[in-house]
Design a protein around this motif. Structure first.
Motif, PDB file in Angstrom:
ATOM      1  N   UNK A  55       0.820  -1.205   0.000  1.00 47.92           N
ATOM      2  CA  UNK A  55       0.000   0.000   0.000  1.00 47.92           C
ATOM      3  C   UNK A  55       0.858   1.260   0.000  1.00 47.92           C
ATOM      4  N   UNK A  56       2.127   1.123   0.296  1.00 48.14           N
ATOM      5  CA  UNK A  56       3.019   2.275   0.316  1.00 48.14           C
ATOM      6  C   UNK A  56       3.390   2.777  -1.067  1.00 48.14           C
ATOM      7  N   UNK A  57       3.541   1.844  -2.021  1.00 46.89           N
ATOM      8  CA  UNK A  57       3.994   2.249  -3.353  1.00 46.89           C
ATOM      9  C   UNK A  57       3.214   1.606  -4.495  1.00 46.89           C
ATOM     10  N   UNK A  58       2.398   0.615  -4.170  1.00 48.40           N
ATOM     11  CA  UNK A  58       1.653  -0.083  -5.214  1.00 48.40           C
ATOM     12  C   UNK A  58       2.410  -1.264  -5.799  1.00 48.40           C
ATOM     13  N   UNK A  59       3.636  -1.471  -5.339  1.00 47.59           N
ATOM     14  CA  UNK A  59       4.432  -2.596  -5.819  1.00 47.59           C
ATOM     15  C   UNK A  59       4.033  -3.893  -5.129  1.00 47.59           C
TER      16      UNK A  59
END
Length: 67
Positions: free
Chosen positions: A15-19
């Protein structure tokens, strides 16, 4: 319904970067490494985990906006 901090632990999406991330981890390795040491340590404590997760997520979102 469980807090999204707990459902996130079973997800492979960061959820921090979508990775992508490993299950049972709060964030992917690059996002986790970018956190201040105190935040990293707090994510390992059981008490207050949802609040800590939300705080660290906001931190990552702010950092992402700076780039």
């Amino acid at each position: 319904m469980p807090h999204r901090a707990y459902t996130n632990l079973m997800s492979t999406d960061c959820l921090g970067c979508g990775g992508s991330k490993k299950r049972r981890m709060s964030f992917c390795a690059p996002c986790f490494r970018s956190l201040p040491p105190m935040a990293k340590n707090a994510l390992y404590r059981k008490d207050g985990y949802p609040e800590t997760f939300e705080t660290t997520l906001r931190y990552l979102e702010k950092q992402k906006g700076k780039n």
